[in-house]
Structures are given as C-alpha cells and as structure tokens.
Scaffold this motif. Structure first.
Motif, mmCIF file in Angstrom:
data_model
loop_
_atom_site.group_PDB
_atom_site.id
_atom_site.type_symbol
_atom_site.label_atom_id
_atom_site.label_comp_id
_atom_site.label_asym_id
_atom_site.label_seq_id
_atom_site.Cartn_x
_atom_site.Cartn_y
_atom_site.Cartn_z
ATOM 1 N N SER A 145 0.683 -1.220 -0.026
ATOM 2 C CA SER A 145 0.119 -0.055 -0.057
ATOM 3 C C SER A 145 0.770 1.327 -0.048
ATOM 4 O O SER A 145 0.493 2.187 -0.630
ATOM 5 C CB SER A 145 -1.036 0.007 1.256
ATOM 6 O OG SER A 145 -1.698 -1.164 1.069
ATOM 7 N N ASP B 142 -7.329 -1.003 -3.553
ATOM 8 C CA ASP B 142 -6.591 -1.644 -2.568
ATOM 9 C C ASP B 142 -7.361 -2.672 -1.800
ATOM 10 O O ASP B 142 -8.782 -2.539 -1.822
ATOM 11 C CB ASP B 142 -5.752 -0.742 -1.575
ATOM 12 C CG ASP B 142 -4.847 -1.554 -0.666
ATOM 13 O OD1 ASP B 142 -4.421 -2.539 -0.762
ATOM 14 O OD2 ASP B 142 -4.142 -0.615 -0.021
ATOM 15 N N GLU B 143 -6.689 -3.754 -1.388
ATOM 16 C CA GLU B 143 -7.480 -5.094 -0.874
ATOM 17 C C GLU B 143 -8.598 -5.321 -1.826
ATOM 18 O O GLU B 143 -9.921 -5.722 -1.315
ATOM 19 C CB GLU B 143 -8.395 -4.358 0.442
ATOM 20 C CG GLU B 143 -7.151 -4.018 1.603
ATOM 21 C CD GLU B 143 -6.003 -5.130 1.998
ATOM 22 O OE1 GLU B 143 -6.291 -6.360 1.565
ATOM 23 O OE2 GLU B 143 -5.350 -4.784 2.790
HETATM 24 MG MG LIG Z 1 -1.930 -3.034 2.338
#
Ligand SMILES: [Mg+2]
Ligand SMILES: Nc1ncnc2c1ncn2[C@@H]1O[C@H](COP(=O)(O)OP(=O)(O)OP(=O)(O)O)[C@@H](O)[C@H]1O
Length: 375
Positions: free
Chosen positions: A49, A158-159
């Motif tokens: 990230s 993200d994710e």
């Molecule tokens: Mg992450």
C-alpha cells in the motif's frame, strides 16, 4: 531539541518515512504510463500500500488524477458506488469543474450534500433505486473515462480481493472487467493483502480478470537499503547507531519493512529517554524483546488457528528454512509423510504464510519465525 520518533509502522508511509523501491517504482510507472493495468502481489506488511501511495503522490506531482478505494472499507455495492464516485469527484473536480456537470453524467446516482457529525458539508452519492445496483455500478465505473484526463489518470483498488465479499458472485468482476477494458486511457492498479485470493482472480482462466493486468511481485528490500534507512532516520533525530547494530535491527526484523520500522521505533523508545545518544547492543536486545512481548498473543493465535500438519511444518521452517523436505529433514523435525507435508506447504504458500526465496521456503513473518523457533 525536542525529538520525535522518526519511525512509523502500521499504516501507509510516504515521504521521508519511505525508503528504497526505486526500481519497482520505475517499472510500474512505465506500465502505468503505457496505459496498462497492474496487479501487485506480496506478503503481508512488505509495503504494497505504501508503494502504491508513493506512486500516486509522484503522479499527482505531475498533474495526474489518482483516485483510490480501499475495498476493506466498503460494506456493500451501494457503498462502493458512493465511495468511488466521491473519490473520483474529489480528485477530478479541480480538472472537471462543477458537481452539476458530474451529476449530469450519472443516470442512476444522485449526488447529495449532507452535514457530517462535525458540522461540515459532506458530499454523498446515492443510488436512486435499490434495484439499479449493477447499473449504478456500471455508471460509476464509466465515470473516469468521462471526467478524468485521458492518459493521465490512475485508479487504485486496494484490498481488491474483498469484492468477493460484496455478495454479487462474479457479477462485480464481470461488470468491472467489461467496462475497464474499454478504457485504454485509464490505468488501474489492483492490490491486496490476500495473495492467494488475488491470484485466483487474475490467474485462473475461468475468472473475468484473467490475464488483464501485468503482474508485479513485491519482495523484501535489499538489506543495505534497510540498514542505511535505519542509520539515517536515527541520525535525523541526533541518535547514532553503528552499521553493525543497524544490521542487527534489520536481521531481527527479517528485513520486512514493517518490522524494520517497528523494531527501530522500540529502539528509539529505549534510547530517547536516556542520556546517551548512541545506541548500544543491549538497547537493541531490550527493545526487540519488549516489542516481541506485545506481539506474542497475536503470533500464538495465528499459529494455533492452523491444522496440525501445517503447524508442524511451520515450526520446522522456523528452525530450518529449506528447499526440500527429504527424509532426513522430515525425521529431524518429526514431520509426517511427503504427501502430507506437500499439501500443508501448498496451503501455507497460497496464504502467504510461507514464502519461497530463491527456492528456499521460509516463514514470511520473521517475528512468527522467531516465536516458533524459540518455543
Ligand atoms: Mg496494504
Ligand atoms: N518503502 C518503505 N519504507 C519504509 N517503511 C515501509 C515501506 N514500506 C512499508 N513500510 C513499513 O511497513 C508498514 C506496512 O506498510 P504497508 O501498509 O504499505 O504494507 P502492505 O504490504 O500494504 O501491508 P498489508 O499486507 O497488511 O496490507 C508501514 O507502516 C511501514 O512501517
């Protein structure tokens, strides 16, 4: 001089708290510049990230529009539509102008201003009719191509593996894939912390995202870079640490960025209050053990949640990383049959608990390795 702990761990880091990764940043920027999509894999806490955050901030500096949604924060399809629309609007509005213009582009999504808890106006996007769910998804997915600058827009999810939990089956993936493949001028980056789920989405021929993004793998940084980071960050607050001791910190941290920062942060805590501004070996030991003590319950619960064959293999790998599990290795560590070990290994690799480095299998989490080796 008032000092401030120069080490950060837990959430995404940027700027001075961020080190290395130049090579992969360059390579990813090349792909993004070419208008292609990326899927970024890597074990937990290696800095995925942060890396993507760094890429976004560099691109923004060059006038790009970069919008991001973390699927971990998304509760439903409606929530996704709302959050994504808001992110796009926030990032693109300096470029695209008024909300009226954006609103006109939506067929099924209505922007509304409400007052947040702290009394500030807040922009929300609501789906006009509950039934319109997937159509609204299509609306919002088409938005970047309509309101963002072509060739200068990056969208980050993200994710991303969490789309599976939105309860739409593969319909979400199918819809997204079909929309974004018609957007050659918008670059997408997909990443997440559950490698095996992401891999299934992007590498199985039966899934909508099969082969739709270039794969990048984030590994540990070069040891020298980590060591230099530790020395320089300490120096920035007037504390000196020798190269060998910085190396010791990096080794204890398994050279995983999160742990490098965490252990360093505890060393800082140990030294900062004292009179000497030079780190001693005993400070490093003390800091590491204090940090480890705060983590043992968590480590133990990770370990306890695995089936027995996996636990046996995890403990063996903690003591002795290995490329092969022949009879002598299995005897040494009281492991079950080859086929049982292989099944356990596959599972552990899939879930990024075990990692292969140049063909040698090790536990991805160095603190877990330390914990199990000292049991
Ligand atoms: Mg992450
Ligand atoms: N390039 C870097 N320089 C310095 N520290 C870093 C770097 N990358 C990551 N870290 C450290 O690791 C921590 C976790 O980083 P980040 O959240 O980016 O990892 P992640 O791979 O996305 O983790 P997760 O798998 O849990 O989502 C950060 O808070 C920071 O302490």
């Amino acid at each position: 001089m008032r000092m401030r702990n120069p080490f950060r761990y837990g959430s995404r880091v940027t700027g001075g708290a961020f080190f290395d990764r130049e090579r992969i940043i360059r390579d990813m920027l090349d792909v993004i510049d070419g208008g292609n999509n990326i899927v970024l894999y890597g074990p937990r806490r290696y800095g995925k990230s942060s890396l993507v955050g760094e890429i976004m901030s560099r691109l923004r500096g060059k006038g790009w529009v970069c919008a991001e949604v973390n699927l971990m924060d998304v509760a439903s399809l409606e929530d996704f539509v709302s959050q994504y629309a808001r992110a796009l609007y926030r990032e693109a509005s300096p470029v695209v102008g008024t909300i009226r213009h954006v609103a006109g582009l939506f067929k099924r999504v209505t922007p509304a201003v409400s007052i947040s808890d702290d009394g500030r106006p807040e922009l929300k996007f609501e789906i006009s009719s509950r039934k319109a769910g997937v159509a609204a998804l299509r609306d919002v997915l088409e938005l970047p191509a309509k309101i963002c600058p072509a060739g200068r827009t990056l969208v980050v999810f993200d994710e991303f593996q969490e789309v599976e939990s939105l309860g739409l089956g593969q319909q979400f993936e199918r819809t997204m894939r079909s929309v974004i493949q018609n957007q050659p001028d918008i670059a997408y980056v997909f990443l997440g912390s559950k490698t095996h789920m992401l891999e299934r989405m992007f590498a199985s021929p039966s899934r909508p995202f099969y082969n739709s993004a270039q794969k990048f793998m984030l590994s540990r940084p070069p040891v020298e870079e980590s060591r230099r980071f530790v020395v320089e960050r300490f120096r920035s607050v007037g504390i000196s640490i020798s190269e060998p001791l910085a190396e010791k910190v990096v080794t204890l941290a398994g050279n995983v960025p999160y742990y490098v920062q965490a252990v360093s942060s505890w060393v800082y805590g140990t030294v900062a209050g004292g009179r000497s501004k030079t780190v001693r070996s005993a400070d490093v030991d003390e800091a590491f053990h204090s940090f480890y003590a705060t983590e043992t319950i968590l480590l133990e619960s990770v370990f306890a949640s695995r089936p027995e064959s996996q636990r046996l293999l995890m403990r063996a790998l903690a003591k002795e990383p290995s490329a092969r599990f022949d009879e002598t290795y299995r005897d040494r560590h009281s492991l079950p049959s080859t086929s049982t070990v292989n099944t356990a290994l596959r599972r552990l690799v899939k879930e990024s608990i075990v990692e292969s480095q140049n063909g040698v299998y090790t536990l991805a989490d160095p603190l877990l390795a330390y914990h199990l080796a000292s049991k």
